[in-house]
Design a protein around this motif. Structure first.
Motif, short mmCIF file in Angstrom:
data_model
loop_
_atom_site.label_atom_id
_atom_site.label_comp_id
_atom_site.label_asym_id
_atom_site.label_seq_id
_atom_site.Cartn_x
_atom_site.Cartn_y
_atom_site.Cartn_z
N GLY A 32 0.83 -1.20 0.00
CA GLY A 32 0.00 0.00 0.00
C GLY A 32 0.87 1.25 0.00
N THR A 33 0.37 2.32 -0.56
CA THR A 33 1.13 3.57 -0.64
C THR A 33 0.30 4.72 -0.11
OG1 THR A 33 2.37 2.79 -2.57
CG2 THR A 33 2.33 5.16 -2.19
N ALA A 34 0.95 5.60 0.65
CA ALA A 34 0.26 6.79 1.16
C ALA A 34 1.28 7.93 1.24
CB ALA A 34 -0.34 6.52 2.54
N SER A 35 0.80 9.14 1.10
CA SER A 35 1.67 10.33 1.16
C SER A 35 1.20 11.27 2.24
CB SER A 35 1.68 11.07 -0.19
OG SER A 35 2.28 10.27 -1.18
N SER A 36 2.16 11.93 2.82
CA SER A 36 1.83 12.94 3.83
C SER A 36 1.25 14.18 3.16
CB SER A 36 3.10 13.35 4.60
OG SER A 36 3.96 14.09 3.73
N THR A 37 0.70 15.03 3.97
CA THR A 37 0.30 16.34 3.47
C THR A 37 1.57 17.13 3.14
OG1 THR A 37 -1.65 16.34 4.86
CG2 THR A 37 -0.89 18.49 4.04
N ALA A 38 1.57 17.81 1.99
CA ALA A 38 2.74 18.58 1.58
C ALA A 38 2.83 19.88 2.38
CB ALA A 38 2.68 18.90 0.09
N SER A 39 4.05 20.28 2.65
CA SER A 39 4.27 21.52 3.39
C SER A 39 5.46 22.26 2.78
CB SER A 39 4.55 21.21 4.87
OG SER A 39 4.72 22.41 5.60
N GLU A 40 5.34 23.56 2.66
CA GLU A 40 6.40 24.36 2.03
C GLU A 40 7.67 24.36 2.89
OE1 GLU A 40 7.29 28.95 0.51
OE2 GLU A 40 5.25 28.32 1.04
N VAL A 41 8.80 24.13 2.23
CA VAL A 41 10.08 24.10 2.93
C VAL A 41 10.51 25.54 3.24
CG1 VAL A 41 12.50 23.43 2.82
CG2 VAL A 41 10.74 21.97 1.78
N GLN A 42 10.78 25.77 4.52
CA GLN A 42 11.18 27.10 4.97
C GLN A 42 12.70 27.25 4.93
OE1 GLN A 42 8.73 29.40 5.72
NE2 GLN A 42 7.48 27.68 4.95
N PRO A 43 13.17 28.49 4.75
CA PRO A 43 14.63 28.70 4.79
C PRO A 43 15.18 28.26 6.14
CG PRO A 43 13.51 30.65 3.94
CD PRO A 43 12.45 29.74 4.49
#
Length: 603
Positions: free
Chosen positions: A234-245
């Motif tokens: 099975g495959t699942a992905s996390s919620t995407a979040s913008e990478v901060q500096p």
């Protein structure tokens, strides 16, 4: 219906090498091996199978309730257990998987539900037997009795029930410790793939991930693939979040150097984490940034003496927020002036000749200078200007000058010139003397030497007669004697002063010396004529013979002679009336001329 029911009655399975795990609904449930509720639903027919404790109804029940298949026989021929694998040949193979159906059709007439796949040679099944027993068995692939095949109606898939999480806000340089989320079965094997803006990040396949500058500003997510023996992955992905500096941890800058005016200070950025790609610098004095002072070095200016200096360092690294840090301040001491070219005495050293001080070259700027002159290495009281004129006492001695340099922001420093050559005797220009007084026999003229050319100068005199020195005539004045008559006199003055070469100057020559003539005349008028009685004398001399010219105003003159200074002359043919007459003695080289004028009334 009765016909079909008869077909669905299973036969007893062919036994394989197995281990009975549990038997009976209640006993198995107590041991943690459930029938998934079949004990209370066995009276219901699933897929039109025969109700009760039998293999086909139980497996149909599990496929509906556990695997989510519809309560409808998937294909004709799926009735009696021995026919299932044949009817479903397209999804029947030798690979066991959780949720598949273990099938004995060639070696028996039985189906069971695969609960666990330990390996390709060991499975655990749950089954409801026609004999009325419910059990869990562990079957190994040894000898006979291994299932003839495994029917994959709709195998159990590892399903994600709670999405993976990133384990924090994705920030460049900060490691993330994510969770795999929750799955229908936990304890699986997991494969990870991190993505940025939906694209796989090369090499980012570990559970932990530290965002790099390449992904700053992108949406980061974790894709987790769960796998387990006997289960479909099975495959699942996390919620995407913008990478901060990222955040740079700044070091503490330091300043090295002697902290003096005109001596460079050097900035060191300290230890930063991570190390910035570039550093920039800004030096400040007393808290105020210095325009243009942006290199790693700074040279304190004179105006900075006594003030605090520090440097602010800004570190820049791609993917990180720039960070700044300021060094501790250092207090600037007064600069130490250095003589880079020594002072010098300029001019020719001689008594009375002015010398000047060249202060030389110094390391500082905006300086002023004080002077002290020295003669033979000894300071001269009061000689503190930039010039000095050697006096007589300095003759044959050397002269030097000590220069003290000082300026705002510097400590006063002095340097002394090399000594000059020995002071030579001085020279001066003397004024031209003049002869004062009448140059007449018996008179006493004098020589005026003029103003002394230098302080302390004295004059000596010498009289000259027609350019020849007159013996013993060395006083400032002398009386004109008879031997001087007809001669031109001049005065020679010699000036002398200590430390100077003597200078001799001579006056212009006078006119020739003469005796002074005195002419006395009386007039006796008569009819048509007038008689003049003449007396001529020369001071200091016997009365001379002479020619006298008589002239009547308005026209005419006569010349007559006298002897030994006396004589008379009658001028005839004179018109009646008052007439003015001038009598003149022309003089000689030793006697002056003389003239007298008188008026007489002619009858």
């Amino acid at each position: 219906m009765l016909f079909f029911a008869a077909l669905l009655v299973p036969t007893a399975p062919a036994h394989a090498a197995y281990t009975m795990i549990c038997t009976g609904y209640a006993s198995c449930t107590d041991k943690g091996y459930s029938s998934s509720g079949y004990s209370t639903h066995k009276g219901t027919s699933y897929w039109n199978m025969y109700t009760g404790t039998n293999c086909t109804n139980y497996v149909a029940y599990r496929l509906v309730t556990t695997n989510g298949m519809p309560n409808k026989r998937p294909k004709a021929g799926v009735g009696n257990a021995q026919d299932w694998g044949t009817a479903m040949a397209s999804v029947t193979d030798s690979r066991p998987s959780v949720g598949s159906v273990a099938w004995w059709g060639r070696t028996g007439r039985h189906v069971a539900y695969v609960e666990k796949v330990v390996s390709s040679t060991e499975v655990w099944v749950s089954e409801s037997n026609w004999s009325g027993a419910f059990d869990w068995r562990k079957i190994t692939k040894s000898g006979s009795g291994w299932p003839d095949g495994f029917i994959h109606f709709s195998d159990q898939v590892l399903k994600n029930t709670a999405r993976p999480t990133l384990g924090g806000t994705p920030t460049v340089g900060e490691a993330l410790s994510p969770s795999v989320g929750k799955w229908t079965v936990m304890g699986n094997k997991y494969v990870y793939q991190w993505t940025a803006d939906g694209k796989a990040i090369a090499g980012a396949t570990a559970k932990s991930y530290t965002p790099t500058p390449a992904v700053v500003g992108k949406d980061l997510a974790l894709k987790v693939t769960a796998s387990r023996s006997g289960w479909d992955s099975g495959t699942a992905s996390s919620t995407a979040s913008e990478v901060q500096p990222g955040t740079v941890a700044p070091g503490t800058p330091s300043v090295s150097g002697s902290a003096r005016v005109d001596e460079p200070l050097t900035a060191s950025p300290g230890v930063w984490s991570p190390t910035p790609t570039t550093f920039s610098y800004q030096w400040s004095v007393a808290g105020t940034p210095v325009a243009g002072a942006t290199s790693t070095t700074f040279v304190p200016r004179p105006a900075d003496a006594g003030r605090a200096v520090n440097v602010s360092v800004t570190g820049v690294r791609t993917g990180y927020v720039p960070a700044a840090s300021t060094s501790p301040a250092v207090t600037i001491s007064a600069g130490e002036l250095r003589s880079t070219a020594p002072p010098a005495v300029t001019g020719t050293p001689a008594v009375g000749a002015r010398l000047a001080a060249d202060p030389g070259t110094w390391s500082g700027s905006g300086l002023s200078y004080d002077y002290q002159w020295l003669v033979a290495g000894t300071t001269v009281p009061g000689a503190t200007s930039s010039t000095y004129t050697p006096v007589a006492a300095d003759h044959a001695k050397t002269v030097s000058v000590r220069v003290a340099a000082h300026g705002v922001g510097y400590s006063t420093t002095s340097a002394t010139s090399a000594p000059s050559a020995k002071v030579a005797t001085g020279t001066f220009s003397a004024p031209s003397p003049t002869i004062v007084g009448a140059i007449r026999l018996g008179s006493t003229p004098s020589i005026d030497p003029g103003t002394p050319p230098v302080p302390g100068a004295t004059a000596t005199f010498q009289w000259l007669r027609d350019g020849v020195a007159k013996a013993k005539a060395t006083a400032a004045s002398r009386t004109i004697i008879a031997s001087d008559l007809g001669k031109k006199l001049s005065g020679r003055v010699t000036w002398s002063a200590p430390g100077y070469d003597p200078v001799t100057v001579t006056s212009a020559a006078t006119a020739a010396a003469k005796a002074t003539a005195a002419l006395k005349v009386t007039a006796t008028p008569a009819k048509g004529k007038v008689t003049f009685a003449v007396s001529l004398s020369a001071t200091g001399l016997a009365s001379p013979d002479a020619s006298i010219v008589v002239a009547r105003r308005g026209g005419g003159h006569k010349t007559f002679t006298i002897k030994a200074g006396r004589g008379s002359y009658t001028l005839k043919g004179q018109s009646a009336g008052t007439s003015t007459y001038t009598l003149t003695y022309a003089g000689t080289s030793t006697i002056t001329s003389a003239t007298t004028t008188l008026t007489s009334r002619i009858k």
